[in-house]
Each structure stands twice: as structure tokens, then as C-alpha cells.
Design a protein around this motif. Structure first.
Motif, PDB file in Angstrom:
ATOM      1  N   GLU A 112       0.799  -1.224   0.000  1.00 49.40           N
ATOM      2  CA  GLU A 112       0.000   0.000   0.000  1.00 49.40           C
ATOM      3  C   GLU A 112       0.833   1.277   0.000  1.00 49.40           C
ATOM      4  O   GLU A 112       1.358   1.681  -1.022  1.00 49.40           O
ATOM      5  CB  GLU A 112      -0.955  -0.015   1.198  1.00 49.40           C
ATOM      6  CG  GLU A 112      -2.117   0.949   1.100  1.00 49.40           C
ATOM      7  CD  GLU A 112      -3.181   0.452   0.134  1.00 49.40           C
ATOM      8  OE1 GLU A 112      -3.689   1.268  -0.634  1.00 49.40           O
ATOM      9  OE2 GLU A 112      -3.500  -0.738   0.146  1.00 49.40           O
ATOM     10  N   CYS A 115       4.086   1.166  -1.646  1.00 52.98           N
ATOM     11  CA  CYS A 115       3.997   1.242  -3.098  1.00 52.98           C
ATOM     12  C   CYS A 115       3.862   2.695  -3.541  1.00 52.98           C
ATOM     13  O   CYS A 115       4.383   3.086  -4.590  1.00 52.98           O
ATOM     14  CB  CYS A 115       2.821   0.422  -3.598  1.00 52.98           C
ATOM     15  SG  CYS A 115       3.004  -1.352  -3.343  1.00 52.98           S
ATOM     16  N   THR A 116       3.157   3.491  -2.734  1.00 58.13           N
ATOM     17  CA  THR A 116       3.070   4.921  -3.036  1.00 58.13           C
ATOM     18  C   THR A 116       4.460   5.524  -3.081  1.00 58.13           C
ATOM     19  O   THR A 116       4.810   6.257  -4.018  1.00 58.13           O
ATOM     20  CB  THR A 116       2.244   5.656  -1.962  1.00 58.13           C
ATOM     21  OG1 THR A 116       0.942   5.100  -1.900  1.00 58.13           O
ATOM     22  CG2 THR A 116       2.139   7.143  -2.277  1.00 58.13           C
ATOM     23  N   TYR A 134      -1.749  -3.970  -2.728  1.00 54.77           N
ATOM     24  CA  TYR A 134      -2.510  -2.767  -2.415  1.00 54.77           C
ATOM     25  C   TYR A 134      -3.768  -3.183  -1.653  1.00 54.77           C
ATOM     26  O   TYR A 134      -4.867  -3.188  -2.210  1.00 54.77           O
ATOM     27  CB  TYR A 134      -2.881  -2.045  -3.719  1.00 54.77           C
ATOM     28  CG  TYR A 134      -1.753  -2.125  -4.730  1.00 54.77           C
ATOM     29  CD1 TYR A 134      -0.773  -1.148  -4.760  1.00 54.77           C
ATOM     30  CD2 TYR A 134      -1.641  -3.220  -5.582  1.00 54.77           C
ATOM     31  CE1 TYR A 134       0.288  -1.249  -5.645  1.00 54.77           C
ATOM     32  CE2 TYR A 134      -0.572  -3.327  -6.459  1.00 54.77           C
ATOM     33  CZ  TYR A 134       0.386  -2.337  -6.483  1.00 54.77           C
ATOM     34  OH  TYR A 134       1.443  -2.455  -7.344  1.00 54.77           O
ATOM     35  N   HIS A 147      -2.983   4.699  -5.724  1.00 58.10           N
ATOM     36  CA  HIS A 147      -2.771   3.564  -6.618  1.00 58.10           C
ATOM     37  C   HIS A 147      -3.865   3.438  -7.667  1.00 58.10           C
ATOM     38  O   HIS A 147      -3.660   2.814  -8.707  1.00 58.10           O
ATOM     39  CB  HIS A 147      -2.631   2.288  -5.796  1.00 58.10           C
ATOM     40  CG  HIS A 147      -1.543   2.403  -4.790  1.00 58.10           C
ATOM     41  ND1 HIS A 147      -0.225   2.537  -5.162  1.00 58.10           N
ATOM     42  CD2 HIS A 147      -1.579   2.511  -3.447  1.00 58.10           C
ATOM     43  CE1 HIS A 147       0.506   2.687  -4.065  1.00 58.10           C
ATOM     44  NE2 HIS A 147      -0.290   2.688  -3.022  1.00 58.10           N
ATOM     45  N   LEU A 151      -1.660   2.786 -10.841  1.00 61.72           N
ATOM     46  CA  LEU A 151      -1.782   1.494 -11.500  1.00 61.72           C
ATOM     47  C   LEU A 151      -2.450   1.603 -12.866  1.00 61.72           C
ATOM     48  O   LEU A 151      -2.011   0.984 -13.829  1.00 61.72           O
ATOM     49  CB  LEU A 151      -2.558   0.520 -10.615  1.00 61.72           C
ATOM     50  CG  LEU A 151      -1.777   0.035  -9.386  1.00 61.72           C
ATOM     51  CD1 LEU A 151      -2.676  -0.761  -8.467  1.00 61.72           C
ATOM     52  CD2 LEU A 151      -0.580  -0.800  -9.806  1.00 61.72           C
ATOM     53  N   ILE A 164      -6.294  -3.963  -7.463  1.00 62.34           N
ATOM     54  CA  ILE A 164      -6.899  -3.069  -6.478  1.00 62.34           C
ATOM     55  C   ILE A 164      -8.029  -3.754  -5.725  1.00 62.34           C
ATOM     56  O   ILE A 164      -8.119  -3.683  -4.498  1.00 62.34           O
ATOM     57  CB  ILE A 164      -7.406  -1.790  -7.169  1.00 62.34           C
ATOM     58  CG1 ILE A 164      -6.219  -0.937  -7.640  1.00 62.34           C
ATOM     59  CG2 ILE A 164      -8.292  -0.980  -6.228  1.00 62.34           C
ATOM     60  CD1 ILE A 164      -6.611   0.219  -8.542  1.00 62.34           C
TER      61      ILE A 164
END
Length: 262
Positions: A112, A115-116, A134, A147, A151, A164
Motif C-alpha cells: 500500500e 507502493c506509493t 494494495y 494507486h 496502476l 486493487i
């Protein structure tokens, strides 16, 4: 040079590379303190003329398991909005405003919010033991924030929807095949491979890197009708810079260029 004033991360500069290493055992979870320290580290690196490239990484078994859910338990919606404004809006503004390239070095898990941080960087080098997920929908009963944009932009709406909605992790190898990350390397070679790329960038004109980075983000959502003029202006300005003149002279004279950053 190591800065020991940080609590949630490690910061050091070696050979023109600023390394920002998340260090909040055991999972490098993200909260207000770690977000503010990350901002401060980025601003410190950007202001340091000796720094040419920034690398983001994490200690322990992964980059980060994302935002600390126990920290969020005390929040009402207004508190959450304030935190997300700090973590999403301010982080993205600072990263996009950097004058230097930033590379994410990812091993183990990236969840989450991690990943940001990774996908906000210019490039992502991942170990072959890394995976990304995520889990906003299953864990927070809400959309995974940035995302939804990242994404879809990187891999398209159909595949983004699966990642997602399910929150299921994907391997570094699959992320690479999808074009979600830059490169996958053996875990034992991750730090060396990322540093090799960073050192290669350190040999480039800092002005050229800054202007090219600015142009990439400027063009990202630009209508194509505006692209030729923007490209023309960017290249013309670079041609007249001191580094542009030095690059051409060095090429003709078959020597390494000496950059002034002007």
C-alpha cells in the motif's frame, strides 16, 4: 556522511548518492513521524549540491508494510484527511519537485503506502524476492488512494482493477512484465545494481537530468498538440546551456565532460 538526527530512517551521502533508508522495525510502518522525516530527508538531499541521485530503500525484510493501521485506529475522517494530505499530497509534491532523480530499491514486501513511495520515484529496481500489493479494499474497506491513478497509468484499467479489488500481491517478476517497475535483479545483487545505476546517472549533467525530469512530468498529462512546442523549447534551452556546450565539445574532443550544472 551520515545524519544521525533522524529516528525513523537512516540518511547518508556517499559518492554523490543520498541514501534514504526506512528504518522503523519490525515492518517500517508509516505514520506522521516517518512521513515528516521522509520529507525532511528529501529536502535535505535536494538542497545538497554534492548529491546527484537519491535512493529510497528499507531495512529488515522489506521496504515497508505500509501505513500503520494501529496508528489509524484513533482517527476520525478529518484526522484521516489530514494524514493523507501529509502522506499523499505533500509527499508527491516534494518528490515531483526534486531537482534530482530518485530510485526506489525494493526487497521483500511493499504494501500500500510503501507502493506509493516506490511508484512516486522515477525508477524502481526490485529484488527477485520482492512483491507488491494494495490491500486497501480488503483491509480498509476503501480505495487504495494514489494507486487508483498509478496502476491505471502504468498497467491499464483492467489489470489495475484486479490488483486493487483483490489486494493480492504480485511478484517482482510479474510487476516487471507488466511494466510496473524498471528491473528485477537477484536479491543478493540489489544494492549493487541500484548503486551502479545511480552512479551512472551521477556521471550525467545535473542540469540535463533536472530539465529532462521536469519535462517528463510536464508531458505526462499534456495533450499531444502541446508536445512538439514543449519539446522544442526544452531542447533549445538545453542547447544554449553551459553543460550543453560542454557536452558537444567533450564529444568532439573525445574526453569526459566537466559539468558545471549551468
Amino acid at each position: 556522511m551520515t545524519d544521525t538526527s533522524f529516528k525513523a530512517l537512516n540518511y547518508r551521502v556517499i559518492s554523490g548518492i543520498a541514501r534514504i533508508e526506512l528504518d522503523k522495525p519490525p515492518l517500517n510502518l508509516i505514520d506522521e513521524e516517518s512521513a515528516l522525516e521522509y520529507h525532511r530527508a528529501l529536502e535535505k538531499a535536494d538542497a545538497d549540491e554534492s548529491v546527484r541521485v537519491v535512493i529510497l530503500s528499507g531495512t529488515g525484510k522489506g521496504l515497508s508494510a505500509g501505513v500503520d493501521l494501529k496508528y489509524l485506529m484513533q482517527f476520525e475522517s478529518m484526522d484521516m484527511e489530514k494524514f493523507l494530505r501529509l502522506f499523499y499530497v505533500e509527499t508527491l509534491n516534494i518528490v515531483r519537485g526534486l531537482s534530482k532523480p530518485i530510485i526506489a530499491e525494493v526487497h521483500g514486501y511493499a504494501r500500500e503506502g510503501a507502493c506509493t513511495l516506490a511508484f512516486a520515484c522515477d525508477m524502481v529496481i526490485a529484488a527477485d524476492n520482492a512483491d507488491f500489493s494494495y490491500p486497501g479494499v480488503p483491509n480498509l474497506a476503501g480505495p487504495p488512494g494514489m494507486h487508483v491513478w498509478f496502476l491505471q497509468k502504468l498497467i491499464g484499467r483492467m489489470r489495475a482493477a484486479e490488483l486493487i479489488f483483490t489486494g493480492e500481491p504480485i511478484s517482482a517478476q510479474e510487476a516487471s512484465q507488466l511494466g510496473l517497475i524498471t528491473r528485477v535483479v537477484p536479491a543478493a545483487e540489489l544494492a549493487a545494481a541500484t548503486e551502479e545505476l545511480a552512479l551512472k546517472l551521477c556521471q550525467m549533467s545535473p542540469l540535463a537530468l533536472k530539465r529532462t525530469r521536469d519535462l517528463m512530468y510536464e508531458m505526462e498529462d499534456m495533450p499531444f498538440s502541446e508536445v512538439p512546442e514543449a519539446a522544442l523549447q526544452a531542447l533549445s534551452a538545453a542547447f544554449d546551456s553551459e553543460d550543453g556546450k560542454e557536452a558537444r565539445a567533450a564529444f568532439i574532443e573525445k574526453r569526459k565532460p566537466i559539468w558545471s550544472g549551468k
